[in-house]
Design a protein around this motif. Structure first.
Motif, PDB file in Angstrom:
ATOM      1  N   LEU A 149      24.585  41.907  47.105  1.00  0.00           N
ATOM      2  CA  LEU A 149      23.896  42.296  48.067  1.00  0.00           C
ATOM      3  C   LEU A 149      24.298  41.308  49.117  1.00  0.00           C
ATOM      4  CD1 LEU A 149      22.886  45.326  48.838  1.00  0.00           C
ATOM      5  CD2 LEU A 149      20.469  44.067  48.417  1.00  0.00           C
ATOM      6  N   GLY A 150      25.112  42.423  50.089  1.00  0.00           N
ATOM      7  CA  GLY A 150      25.125  41.624  51.440  1.00  0.00           C
ATOM      8  C   GLY A 150      25.901  40.599  52.119  1.00  0.00           C
ATOM      9  N   GLN A 151      27.019  40.199  50.842  1.00  0.00           N
ATOM     10  CA  GLN A 151      27.567  38.705  51.315  1.00  0.00           C
ATOM     11  C   GLN A 151      28.899  39.083  50.754  1.00  0.00           C
ATOM     12  OE1 GLN A 151      26.249  35.731  48.316  1.00  0.00           O
ATOM     13  NE2 GLN A 151      24.262  35.349  48.760  1.00  0.00           N
ATOM     14  N   LYS A 152      29.675  38.429  50.120  1.00  0.00           N
ATOM     15  CA  LYS A 152      31.069  38.722  50.636  1.00  0.00           C
ATOM     16  C   LYS A 152      31.479  39.559  48.321  1.00  0.00           C
ATOM     17  CE  LYS A 152      34.552  35.195  50.643  1.00  0.00           C
ATOM     18  NZ  LYS A 152      35.173  34.261  51.004  1.00  0.00           N
ATOM     19  N   VAL A 153      32.973  39.424  49.334  1.00  0.00           N
ATOM     20  CA  VAL A 153      33.327  40.172  47.607  1.00  0.00           C
ATOM     21  C   VAL A 153      34.604  39.247  47.262  1.00  0.00           C
ATOM     22  CG1 VAL A 153      35.098  42.197  46.282  1.00  0.00           C
ATOM     23  CG2 VAL A 153      33.859  42.376  48.675  1.00  0.00           C
ATOM     24  N   GLU A 154      34.247  38.822  45.712  1.00  0.00           N
ATOM     25  CA  GLU A 154      34.516  37.607  45.565  1.00  0.00           C
ATOM     26  C   GLU A 154      35.323  37.244  44.140  1.00  0.00           C
ATOM     27  OE1 GLU A 154      30.935  34.459  45.592  1.00  0.00           O
ATOM     28  OE2 GLU A 154      30.426  35.856  44.441  1.00  0.00           O
ATOM     29  N   PHE A 155      36.408  37.026  43.867  1.00  0.00           N
ATOM     30  CA  PHE A 155      37.712  37.548  43.100  1.00  0.00           C
ATOM     31  C   PHE A 155      36.900  36.735  41.857  1.00  0.00           C
ATOM     32  CE2 PHE A 155      41.798  37.215  40.811  1.00  0.00           C
ATOM     33  CZ  PHE A 155      40.752  36.388  40.268  1.00  0.00           C
ATOM     34  N   LEU A 156      36.654  37.672  40.809  1.00  0.00           N
ATOM     35  CA  LEU A 156      36.216  36.988  39.110  1.00  0.00           C
ATOM     36  C   LEU A 156      38.014  36.172  38.443  1.00  0.00           C
ATOM     37  CD1 LEU A 156      33.115  39.015  38.512  1.00  0.00           C
ATOM     38  CD2 LEU A 156      33.426  36.757  39.333  1.00  0.00           C
ATOM     39  N   VAL A 157      38.403  37.622  37.636  1.00  0.00           N
ATOM     40  CA  VAL A 157      39.385  36.852  37.059  1.00  0.00           C
ATOM     41  C   VAL A 157      40.414  38.606  37.131  1.00  0.00           C
ATOM     42  CG1 VAL A 157      38.224  38.682  35.362  1.00  0.00           C
ATOM     43  CG2 VAL A 157      39.366  36.563  34.874  1.00  0.00           C
ATOM     44  N   SER A 158      41.489  37.994  37.020  1.00  0.00           N
ATOM     45  CA  SER A 158      42.957  38.680  36.789  1.00  0.00           C
ATOM     46  C   SER A 158      43.203  38.669  35.230  1.00  0.00           C
ATOM     47  CB  SER A 158      43.557  38.156  37.957  1.00  0.00           C
ATOM     48  OG  SER A 158      44.547  36.965  37.784  1.00  0.00           O
ATOM     49  N   PHE A 159      43.898  40.079  35.392  1.00  0.00           N
ATOM     50  CA  PHE A 159      44.774  40.021  33.533  1.00  0.00           C
ATOM     51  C   PHE A 159      45.750  40.518  33.885  1.00  0.00           C
ATOM     52  CE2 PHE A 159      42.848  40.573  29.666  1.00  0.00           C
ATOM     53  CZ  PHE A 159      43.367  41.430  29.178  1.00  0.00           C
ATOM     54  N   TYR A 160      46.624  39.770  33.074  1.00  0.00           N
ATOM     55  CA  TYR A 160      47.831  40.708  33.049  1.00  0.00           C
ATOM     56  C   TYR A 160      48.551  40.809  31.417  1.00  0.00           C
ATOM     57  CZ  TYR A 160      53.003  41.484  33.581  1.00  0.00           C
ATOM     58  OH  TYR A 160      54.247  41.930  33.481  1.00  0.00           O
ATOM     59  N   ASN A 161      49.110  41.965  31.145  1.00  0.00           N
ATOM     60  CA  ASN A 161      50.207  41.505  29.767  1.00  0.00           C
ATOM     61  C   ASN A 161      48.603  40.699  28.923  1.00  0.00           C
ATOM     62  OD1 ASN A 161      51.766  41.461  28.280  1.00  0.00           O
ATOM     63  ND2 ASN A 161      52.777  39.910  28.526  1.00  0.00           N
ATOM     64  N   ASN A 162      47.586  41.413  28.637  1.00  0.00           N
ATOM     65  CA  ASN A 162      46.955  41.135  27.642  1.00  0.00           C
ATOM     66  C   ASN A 162      45.759  39.639  27.281  1.00  0.00           C
ATOM     67  OD1 ASN A 162      46.038  44.042  26.065  1.00  0.00           O
ATOM     68  ND2 ASN A 162      48.140  44.137  25.081  1.00  0.00           N
ATOM     69  N   GLU A 163      46.385  39.394  28.845  1.00  0.00           N
ATOM     70  CA  GLU A 163      45.704  38.309  28.960  1.00  0.00           C
ATOM     71  C   GLU A 163      45.277  37.798  30.387  1.00  0.00           C
ATOM     72  OE1 GLU A 163      47.986  35.011  27.620  1.00  0.00           O
ATOM     73  OE2 GLU A 163      49.471  35.423  29.133  1.00  0.00           O
ATOM     74  N   ILE A 164      44.199  36.511  30.613  1.00  0.00           N
ATOM     75  CA  ILE A 164      43.834  36.231  32.125  1.00  0.00           C
ATOM     76  C   ILE A 164      44.361  35.577  32.110  1.00  0.00           C
ATOM     77  CG2 ILE A 164      42.103  35.023  32.710  1.00  0.00           C
ATOM     78  CD1 ILE A 164      40.187  35.920  30.503  1.00  0.00           C
ATOM     79  N   SER A 165      44.600  35.490  33.515  1.00  0.00           N
ATOM     80  CA  SER A 165      46.264  35.438  34.188  1.00  0.00           C
ATOM     81  C   SER A 165      45.740  34.192  34.981  1.00  0.00           C
ATOM     82  CB  SER A 165      47.287  36.034  35.054  1.00  0.00           C
ATOM     83  OG  SER A 165      46.420  37.223  35.974  1.00  0.00           O
TER      84      SER A 165
END
Lengths: 114, 114
Positions: free
Chosen positions: B39-55
């Protein structure tokens, strides 16, 4: 690693006045740059993007942004602000590799006064 | 217009419980992401996912988090043993192209940990 700085936490402008929101980025290659807008309780909507070519890009809702490589900046502008523009604005930079993640700045909250 | 949908819109849970947040990305998109916004803070990246796996994943995405694409349409974020500090808005996003593609965001799932 990429990073984005938005130096203004909040800005207040009068309706009808011009607007400029500042954004500075850090990235080792030619950046892919974006501006997103977030209204309260909503997701993020893309306003405009820069990949290459003309450094002045036009977006939706009358917004434009100018990419200045020498200043590592991508400032957002609008000539005449409307009350409905009140929202949070996020500048972002996209990565070319890895997970192709997009990293966001801390945001600038825009208040519009009548 | 195609959109990213997220469920639930709001979930309240007790500390230590497991939570699953669900997302249906846009159907022809191949790159999927989870972001978090306290709340009130920045949008933070957690994870990206491609081709059925975490990239790619961020430092925030530790062992208590996991993602899965259990079928051709859903993309889930599981948080095991939730902590108070996991209270945030979680956004799912997807895009069709790796680097120049626009991220399309869902409306978010608000998680409240008591």
């Amino acid at each position: 690693a990429q990073s984005v700085t938005q130096p203004d936490i909040h800005i207040t402008v009068s309706e009808g006045a011009s607007l400029e929101l500042r954004c500075n980025y850090s990235y080792g290659a030619t950046p892919y740059l974006f501006w997103y807008v977030q209204s309260p309780g909503q997701g993020l909507q893309l306003l405009l993007k820069y990949f290459s070519g003309d450094t002045l890009v036009q977006g939706i809702k009358g917004f434009e942004a100018e990419f200045k490589r020498s200043q590592s900046s991508f400032n957002l502008r609008k000539p005449s602000v409307h009350w409905s523009d009140a929202a949070e604005y996020f500048c972002a930079v996209g990565a070319h590799t890895g997970g192709f993640k997009t990293i966001f700045g801390a945001g600038t909250r825009l208040f519009v006064k009548a | 217009e195609p959109e990213v949908t997220q469920t639930p819109s709001h979930q309240v849970t007790q500390m230590g419980q497991e939570v699953i947040l669900r997302c249906v990305p846009i159907s022809n998109h191949l790159y999927f992401y989870w972001y978090r916004q306290i709340l009130g803070q920045k949008v933070e990246f957690l994870v990206s996912f491609y081709n059925n796996e975490i990239s790619e994943k961020s430092e925030i995405f530790d062992d208590q988090f996991s993602v899965e694409r259990p079928d051709g349409s859903n993309f889930t974020l599981k948080i095991r043993s939730t902590k108070l500090e996991d209270s945030a808005m979680y956004f799912c996003a997807s895009k069709s192209k790796p680097n120049t593609g626009e991220l399309f965001f869902g409306e978010g799932s608000r998680l409240t940990v008591l």
